[in-house]
Design an enzyme around this catalytic site. Structure first.
Site, PDB file in Angstrom:
ATOM      1  N   ASP A   1       3.895  -2.364   5.914  1.00  0.00           N
ATOM      2  CA  ASP A   1       2.649  -2.908   5.698  1.00  0.00           C
ATOM      3  C   ASP A   1       1.948  -3.731   7.145  1.00  0.00           C
ATOM      4  O   ASP A   1       2.604  -3.984   7.892  1.00  0.00           O
ATOM      5  CB  ASP A   1       2.503  -3.772   4.407  1.00  0.00           C
ATOM      6  CG  ASP A   1       1.439  -3.753   3.613  1.00  0.00           C
ATOM      7  OD1 ASP A   1       0.275  -3.443   4.229  1.00  0.00           O
ATOM      8  OD2 ASP A   1       1.276  -3.978   2.515  1.00  0.00           O
TER       9      ASP A   1
ATOM     10  N   ASP B   1      -6.944  -0.553   0.242  1.00  0.00           N
ATOM     11  CA  ASP B   1      -6.223   0.072  -1.093  1.00  0.00           C
ATOM     12  C   ASP B   1      -7.191   0.618  -2.137  1.00  0.00           C
ATOM     13  O   ASP B   1      -8.459   0.481  -2.371  1.00  0.00           O
ATOM     14  CB  ASP B   1      -5.731  -1.244  -1.596  1.00  0.00           C
ATOM     15  CG  ASP B   1      -4.612  -1.972  -1.054  1.00  0.00           C
ATOM     16  OD1 ASP B   1      -4.298  -1.448   0.126  1.00  0.00           O
ATOM     17  OD2 ASP B   1      -3.865  -2.931  -1.330  1.00  0.00           O
TER      18      ASP B   1
END
Ligand code: GLA
Length: 403
Positions: free
Chosen positions: A149, A204
């Site tokens: 990430d 997201d």
């Protein structure tokens, strides 16, 4: 020989002397699996992971091609006195090696999550400054897939940070799929091909077909919003290097039509198929969508060509995806809130894909049409195709030639 903590120095030496690269050919078709984040966020533990592995086999998901059981953020505990990361002892008391062994014993593969910054997005210890050590730990545990990430990365250069972790994984010696989760801000499609096997193209996803949720400093995106953000990116994807429009929300609260449309679009995009629902409690419809082998075959086609939007009219889009043996997938998508009517005269169209150099002239070739959701053949391209398409749904076809 499996690497262990004591071979740290040895592998550090190797990493400097062996020319580093990504592990080739680990994702010749888009990776398929499950990830904990979309449903469970930080509420994860080893029982959930074991039960999910069991469910992946018992529901037929594994048989349909799903392979990876990926633990997302918040599995982390502290680093030990030597700096090796350890799992949260309350949530994962057996330790990661045992969980990996359990997953492997089911014929599945094991994925884990870290972050290029100093803390993960969930505030857990991340890999900045520990890249090579973390890679050794993952290799020792038997990790097969790393999602990496991009939170808390102040001043880091994205391409350099991901290359560094790629090199660390390579030095640790265990082939691990490398999933770049950088959300598209630094255009990973321009540099990701030799670094990772897939890269996120957007922020997201959320379980909504057509909406944006604003969280202040960041937004999450509905299925349609994510689809629109793929514009222009198909030329960057192919076997072993995929655009990743994020993990799926099938089975997470959208309507059956919307789930079917979401899944079909991901397959037209040759997207990684990472389920994000609770595999232990799935409706019959969710299982039917996620395990439709003919639709999955479109995603997993060995040419690995991402589909193209061919037409967009009155809220209805038509997509084409070139497949092996001169076959094609076709998807009509109704984005509107009303039922739509399709009338498509194949012979009036000459579909040409400048990127793949594939082309169909329906005057020279007649295809048999298979409806991939009805699972039946429904005529040929000699006739005008007419159909009704419900709101937020798809009609997905495969065009093939009969022997
Ligand atoms: C980021 C990622 C998500 C998820 C969370 C975990 O938002 O994009 O997919 O991994 O972090 O905190």
């Amino acid at each position: 020989m499996m690497p262990n903590k004591f071979s740290f120095i040895f592998f550090l030496f190797l990493s400097i002397t062996v020319y580093p690269q990504k592990f080739d050919s680990l994702a010749l078709t888009p990776p398929m699996g499950w990830n904990s984040w979309n449903t469970f966020a930080c509420d994860i533990n080893e029982q959930l992971i074991r039960e999910t592995a069991d469910a992946m086999v018992s529901t037929g998901m594994n048989d349909a091609g799903y392979l990876y059981i990926n633990i997302d953020d918040c599995w982390h505990g502290e680093r030990d006195s030597l700096g090796f990361i350890q799992p949260d002892p309350e949530r994962f008391p057996s330790g990661m090696k045992e969980i990996a062994d359990y997953i492997h014993s089911k014929g599945l593969k094991f994925g884990i999550y870290s972050c290029a910054g100093w803390k993960t997005c969930g505030g857990k210890p991340a890999s900045r400054g520990y890249e090579f050590q973390d890679a050794i730990q993952y290799a020792e545990w038997g990790v097969d897939y790393l999602k990496y990430d991009w939170c808390n990365t102040e001043k880091l250069n994205a391409e350099g940070a991901y290359l560094n972790m790629r090199n660390a994984l390579y030095a640790a010696g265990r082939p691990i799929v490398f999933s770049i989760c950088e959300w598209g801000n630094n255009k990973p499609w321009e540099w990701g091909k030799n670094t990772g096997h897939l890269w996120r193209t957007t922020g997201d996803i959320i379980n909504c077909f057509d909406c944006v949720v604003d969280h202040g400093t960041w937004k999450s995106w509905g299925v349609m919003q994510i689809l629109d953000k793929q514009e222009g990116l198909r030329i960057h994807a192919g076997p072993d290097h995929w655009n990743d429009p994020d993990m799926m929300e099938v089975g997470n609260g959208m309507s059956v039509s919307e789930d079917r449309a979401h899944f079909s679009i991901w397959c037209m995009l040759a997207a990684p198929l990472i389920a994000g629902n609770d595999l232990r409690n799935m409706s019959k419809e969710t299982v039917e969508i996620l395990t439709n082998k003919e639709v999955i075959a479109v995603d997993q086609d060995s040419l690995g060509i991402q589909g193209l939007k061919y037409l967009s009219e009155n809220n209805i889009e038509m997509w084409f995806k070139p497949l092996i043996n001169d076959e094609w997938a076709v998807c009509f998508l109704n984005r509107g809130s009303e039922e739509g009517l399709i009338e498509f005269a194949w012979k009036e169209h000459n579909v040409k894909d400048d990127f793949s150099k594939k082309e169909i002239n329906f005057n020279n070739i007649t295809y048999t049409i298979r409806d991939l959701w009805k699972k039946e053949n429904i005529g040929t391209t000699e006739k005008i195709f007419t159909a009704k398409i419900p709101s937020h749904d798809v009609i997905m076809l495969r065009l093939f030639q009969e022997e």
